[in-house]
Motif scaffolding. Structure first.
Motif, mmCIF file in Angstrom:
data_model
loop_
_atom_site.group_PDB
_atom_site.id
_atom_site.type_symbol
_atom_site.label_atom_id
_atom_site.label_comp_id
_atom_site.label_asym_id
_atom_site.label_seq_id
_atom_site.Cartn_x
_atom_site.Cartn_y
_atom_site.Cartn_z
ATOM 1 N N VAL A 65 70.973 -49.931 -95.582
ATOM 2 C CA VAL A 65 69.733 -50.682 -95.754
ATOM 3 C C VAL A 65 69.721 -51.331 -97.138
ATOM 4 N N ILE A 66 69.414 -52.625 -97.175
ATOM 5 C CA ILE A 66 69.347 -53.377 -98.428
ATOM 6 C C ILE A 66 67.943 -53.949 -98.565
ATOM 7 N N GLU A 67 67.291 -53.689 -99.671
ATOM 8 C CA GLU A 67 65.929 -54.172 -99.897
ATOM 9 C C GLU A 67 65.949 -55.519 -100.600
ATOM 10 N N VAL A 68 65.176 -56.461 -100.084
ATOM 11 C CA VAL A 68 65.048 -57.794 -100.669
ATOM 12 C C VAL A 68 63.578 -58.024 -100.986
ATOM 13 N N LYS A 69 63.231 -58.076 -102.259
ATOM 14 C CA LYS A 69 61.834 -58.172 -102.675
ATOM 15 C C LYS A 69 61.435 -59.605 -103.026
ATOM 16 N N ASN A 70 60.131 -59.865 -102.908
ATOM 17 C CA ASN A 70 59.519 -61.135 -103.319
ATOM 18 C C ASN A 70 60.171 -62.347 -102.669
ATOM 19 N N LEU A 71 60.382 -62.261 -101.373
ATOM 20 C CA LEU A 71 60.998 -63.362 -100.644
ATOM 21 C C LEU A 71 60.395 -63.450 -99.247
ATOM 22 N N GLU A 72 60.087 -64.661 -98.820
ATOM 23 C CA GLU A 72 59.523 -64.847 -97.485
ATOM 24 C C GLU A 72 60.608 -64.662 -96.423
ATOM 25 N N GLU A 73 60.196 -64.138 -95.301
ATOM 26 C CA GLU A 73 61.149 -63.853 -94.222
ATOM 27 C C GLU A 73 61.895 -65.099 -93.762
ATOM 28 N N ASP A 74 61.170 -66.231 -93.613
ATOM 29 C CA ASP A 74 61.827 -67.436 -93.107
ATOM 30 C C ASP A 74 62.909 -67.943 -94.055
ATOM 31 N N VAL A 75 62.694 -67.764 -95.366
ATOM 32 C CA VAL A 75 63.701 -68.187 -96.344
ATOM 33 C C VAL A 75 64.948 -67.315 -96.220
ATOM 34 N N PHE A 76 64.735 -66.008 -96.083
ATOM 35 C CA PHE A 76 65.893 -65.123 -95.950
ATOM 36 C C PHE A 76 66.658 -65.400 -94.664
ATOM 37 N N ARG A 77 65.955 -65.669 -93.576
ATOM 38 C CA ARG A 77 66.636 -65.944 -92.314
ATOM 39 C C ARG A 77 67.429 -67.251 -92.392
ATOM 40 N N MET A 78 66.920 -68.218 -93.143
ATOM 41 C CA MET A 78 67.689 -69.454 -93.357
ATOM 42 C C MET A 78 69.010 -69.142 -94.061
ATOM 43 N N PHE A 79 68.916 -68.277 -95.076
ATOM 44 C CA PHE A 79 70.111 -67.874 -95.813
ATOM 45 C C PHE A 79 71.074 -67.111 -94.914
ATOM 46 N N LEU A 80 70.547 -66.165 -94.136
ATOM 47 C CA LEU A 80 71.386 -65.361 -93.249
ATOM 48 C C LEU A 80 72.075 -66.237 -92.199
#
Length: 261
Positions: A65-80
């Motif tokens: 499990v990796i924690e990603v703080k202060n980031l919107e879900e849609d932005v992270f999914r774009m990156f992924l």
């Protein structure tokens, strides 16, 4: 299999089990969103992921499990999705916080080509009344020496120039219109102004007016007398008196009072 054909492994019908989960926590929430992924595909796209997953004994087990703080879900999914081969259209990042968040990801995981595109996108964005305070706080999240910090500081400085014209007479209205700025944010703004003025003037100082502007704002933050030190009204500003002169004039006033007695 080409990298562009990997996106279907993130779909609900994929038969390839995931072995890493990102807990994405937006800045506006304390509830994480779970985003599963595959170590092997991420390691192929990023040497940082490769080292994290396969060169550390602690990371070899299942269910990491990796924690990603202060980031919107849609932005992270774009990156992924980009890590799985989908082209990322930087114009889809509509505001400074989302662009900043994407830049932080590309910098952390060393996605060089995308990082340069995101930085260029950041430079094309502008500051307005609604985003000013947010951007000031984003500067505080940057590393001390980073490209994105320089870009954000330049944006803030340009906005201050356009809005205030470095005029003390506009300071009252500016402070009123930009609510939500605490002392830490104000000190951060002061540092940006001082740094950028030095760049613009070649280190010689831009003007006496700039120095007065910085000193006035700094004194408000340090003494906590924001309401008392505000320079009169917009139409009739009071003259700025530096802190050391106030002490002298205070002593002079006391002497004069004593003489009258």
């Amino acid at each position: 299999m080409s990298q562009s054909n990997l996106l279907h492994f993130l779909g609900p019908n994929s038969r390839l089990p995931t072995d890493v989960t990102f807990q994405v926590i937006p800045s506006s929430s304390t509830s994480p969103v779970s985003v599963p992924a595959h170590k092997c595909f991420l390691a192929t796209a990023s040497s940082v992921f490769d080292k994290m997953f396969f060169e550390s004994d602690k990371s070899r087990g299942q269910g990491m499990v990796i924690e990603v703080k202060n980031l919107e879900e849609d932005v992270f999914r774009m990156f992924l999705n980009h890590m799985y081969g989908k082209d990322l259209v930087v114009e889809e990042l509509q505001d400074v916080p989302s662009t900043f968040g994407m830049f932080q990801l590309t910098e952390k995981y060393d996605i060089v080509e995308l990082k340069e595109k995101i930085l260029a996108r950041m430079k094309s964005l502008t500051v307005d009344k609604g985003t000013f305070v947010t951007i000031v706080h984003l500067v505080g999240q940057c590393e001390e020496h980073s490209e994105v910090k320089d870009v954000l500081q330049s944006m803030v400085f340009s906005y201050l120039q356009d809005t205030l014209g470095m005029s003390l007479g506009k300071l009252t209205m500016f402070m009123t219109e930009h609510g939500g700025m605490d002392g830490q944010a104000m000190v951060s703004v002061l540092g940006m102004v001082g740094k950028m003025v030095g760049k613009v003037s070649g280190g010689k100082g831009d003007s006496k007016e700039v120095e007065m502007f910085i000193n006035g704002m700094e004194d408000m933050v340090i003494t906590g007398t924001k309401d008392k030190v505000i320079m009169g009204t917009e139409d009739k500003p009071l003259p700025y008196i530096p802190p050391h002169r106030r002490q002298i004039e205070s002593v002079d006033s006391s002497i004069e009072s004593g003489d009258q007695e």
